[in-house]
Design a protein around this motif. Structure first.
Motif, PDB file in Angstrom:
ATOM      1  N   LEU A 138       0.820  -1.197   0.000  1.00 33.24           N
ATOM      2  CA  LEU A 138       0.000   0.000   0.000  1.00 33.24           C
ATOM      3  C   LEU A 138       0.857   1.251   0.000  1.00 33.24           C
ATOM      4  O   LEU A 138       0.576   2.208  -0.705  1.00 33.24           O
ATOM      5  CB  LEU A 138      -0.921  -0.015   1.226  1.00 33.24           C
ATOM      6  N   LEU A 139       1.913   1.253   0.810  1.00 32.34           N
ATOM      7  CA  LEU A 139       2.687   2.465   0.956  1.00 32.34           C
ATOM      8  C   LEU A 139       3.464   2.815  -0.306  1.00 32.34           C
ATOM      9  O   LEU A 139       3.972   3.916  -0.431  1.00 32.34           O
ATOM     10  CB  LEU A 139       3.649   2.324   2.136  1.00 32.34           C
ATOM     11  N   ALA A 166      -6.422  -5.721  -4.905  1.00 35.68           N
ATOM     12  CA  ALA A 166      -7.717  -5.071  -4.670  1.00 35.68           C
ATOM     13  C   ALA A 166      -7.655  -4.224  -3.412  1.00 35.68           C
ATOM     14  O   ALA A 166      -8.153  -3.091  -3.386  1.00 35.68           O
ATOM     15  CB  ALA A 166      -8.822  -6.120  -4.550  1.00 35.68           C
ATOM     16  N   ASP A 167      -7.035  -4.739  -2.358  1.00 38.38           N
ATOM     17  CA  ASP A 167      -6.911  -3.966  -1.123  1.00 38.38           C
ATOM     18  C   ASP A 167      -6.116  -2.690  -1.376  1.00 38.38           C
ATOM     19  O   ASP A 167      -6.484  -1.614  -0.901  1.00 38.38           O
ATOM     20  CB  ASP A 167      -6.195  -4.780  -0.049  1.00 38.38           C
ATOM     21  N   GLU A 191      -8.222  -0.214  -3.399  1.00 45.54           N
ATOM     22  CA  GLU A 191      -9.311   0.366  -2.616  1.00 45.54           C
ATOM     23  C   GLU A 191      -8.781   1.326  -1.553  1.00 45.54           C
ATOM     24  O   GLU A 191      -9.346   2.389  -1.318  1.00 45.54           O
ATOM     25  CB  GLU A 191     -10.130  -0.753  -1.973  1.00 45.54           C
ATOM     26  N   GLN A 192      -7.683   0.962  -0.912  1.00 44.66           N
ATOM     27  CA  GLN A 192      -7.088   1.851   0.076  1.00 44.66           C
ATOM     28  C   GLN A 192      -6.667   3.166  -0.557  1.00 44.66           C
ATOM     29  O   GLN A 192      -6.904   4.240  -0.009  1.00 44.66           O
ATOM     30  CB  GLN A 192      -5.850   1.184   0.702  1.00 44.66           C
ATOM     31  N   VAL A 251      -7.771   4.621  -3.257  1.00 44.89           N
ATOM     32  CA  VAL A 251      -8.921   5.432  -3.657  1.00 44.89           C
ATOM     33  C   VAL A 251      -9.540   6.114  -2.433  1.00 44.89           C
ATOM     34  O   VAL A 251      -9.953   7.263  -2.485  1.00 44.89           O
ATOM     35  CB  VAL A 251      -9.969   4.580  -4.401  1.00 44.89           C
ATOM     36  N   LEU A 252      -9.568   5.407  -1.309  1.00 50.37           N
ATOM     37  CA  LEU A 252     -10.101   6.026  -0.089  1.00 50.37           C
ATOM     38  C   LEU A 252      -9.260   7.217   0.352  1.00 50.37           C
ATOM     39  O   LEU A 252      -9.790   8.194   0.884  1.00 50.37           O
ATOM     40  CB  LEU A 252     -10.125   5.010   1.050  1.00 50.37           C
ATOM     41  N   LEU A 253      -7.947   7.124   0.120  1.00 47.03           N
ATOM     42  CA  LEU A 253      -7.031   8.129   0.649  1.00 47.03           C
ATOM     43  C   LEU A 253      -6.866   9.331  -0.266  1.00 47.03           C
ATOM     44  O   LEU A 253      -6.440  10.382   0.180  1.00 47.03           O
ATOM     45  CB  LEU A 253      -5.646   7.513   0.852  1.00 47.03           C
ATOM     46  N   CYS A 254      -7.123   9.161  -1.536  1.00 49.25           N
ATOM     47  CA  CYS A 254      -6.659  10.126  -2.519  1.00 49.25           C
ATOM     48  C   CYS A 254      -7.841  10.813  -3.199  1.00 49.25           C
ATOM     49  O   CYS A 254      -8.499  10.214  -4.050  1.00 49.25           O
ATOM     50  CB  CYS A 254      -5.799   9.398  -3.561  1.00 49.25           C
TER      51      CYS A 254
END
Lengths: 212, 81
Positions: free
Chosen positions: B3-4, B28-29, B32-33, B35-38
């Protein structure tokens, strides 16, 4: 039966696929490539910090639930009840807690770099208004002289700005996780995420024990 | 994929595959992560979702008369050639 929770956008809308959930008590069933684009997703307590959004609901599944690293997935579920303690106010509290953690990590990096006086300045600013912390963190990000410590001071300023200007609180949690990962030496944010999960579970009164 | 490590350019490559259900669990994680953050990627995701939801209606437009027969004939002539 295990307990699960789900974050949704305001109005019971799934954040990414845009699926409009029916009211609590109504079962929904996912096809493999519909719904939330592969099943019905929700969180264990440990997953909560990754998915923060406007509404938090307790969720019940029927049938098998597959556990993945950051969520669980099933094919049939329903919303049980909203978690009343998750509000814009408690989201703000969580954001401020994450900012405090970010400042602690940046201070630890300053200290570890031999910049004790700068660490003390940051700690003093962290005990006051966020505007003062933002000013101090920004100044240290430009002047700290040790690149990693300066960068982490910048993260503190970023986290404050994100919360102040209405970015999703999940971003503030991410910044805290990112700085912790850099500090960890292993690149892992697991400890920080565990702290965040515990904060949320305690503050929101979430009981992770299975339903009997 | 961590993710990072993901940035917006990397998300572009994942967007359509997520909607097609082609990402594995980790991908997928990560998608999705991000998109939630950005916020910019949230906007992009919203536009794509709007476009994708319009596709089924567009697909119900019937083909012009004779198109299928012409395509079959064309495929047959290419094979013989």
């Amino acid at each position: 039966m295990s307990r699960y929770w789900k974050f949704l956008r305001a109005g019971r809308i799934s954040p990414i696929a845009g699926y409009a959930w029916p009211p609590a008590g109504h079962w929904v069933e996912a096809e493999a490539t519909r719904m939330c684009y592969q099943g019905v997703h929700s969180c264990r307590v440990t997953d909560l910090p990754y998915w923060l959004h406007d509404e938090l609901w307790e969720v019940e599944y029927a049938g098998a639930v597959v556990e993945t690293p950051f969520k669980v997935i099933g094919t049939r579920a329903r919303l049980v009840a909203p978690v009343p303690a998750w509000t814009p106010g408690s989201a703000q509290e969580f954001g401020l807690a994450c900012i405090a953690r970010t400042a602690e990590h940046a201070g630890a990096e300053l200290t570890g770099s031999g910049l004790d006086q700068l660490a003390a300045r940051l700690a003093a600013a962290a005990s006051g208004p966020s505007e003062e912390l933002a000013r101090t963190a920004t100044e240290l990000s430009e002047s700290a002289g040790e690149p990693a410590a300066a960068r982490m001071c910048g993260y503190v300023a970023d986290a404050i700005e994100a919360l102040r200007y209405g970015y999703p609180v999940v971003m503030v949690a991410f910044i805290a996780a990112r700085i912790a990962a850099e500090r960890s030496g292993t690149g892992s944010d697991a400890a920080e995420r565990a702290w965040q999960s515990q904060w949320l579970a305690t503050r929101l009164g979430l009981d992770p024990r299975p339903v009997v | 994929m961590r993710l990072l490590d993901v940035n917006c350019a990397a998300i572009d490559g994942l967007l359509f595959r997520w909607y097609d259900g082609q990402l594995d669990g980790v991908e997928a994680d990560v998608f999705e992560q991000h998109v939630l953050l950005c916020p910019p990627c949230q906007v992009q995701n919203g536009k794509l979702r709007t476009a994708m939801s319009a596709l089924p209606a567009a697909a119900r437009v019937p083909a012009p008369p004779g198109l299928v027969e012409r395509l079959v004939a064309l495929a047959g002539s290419e094979e013989r050639g």
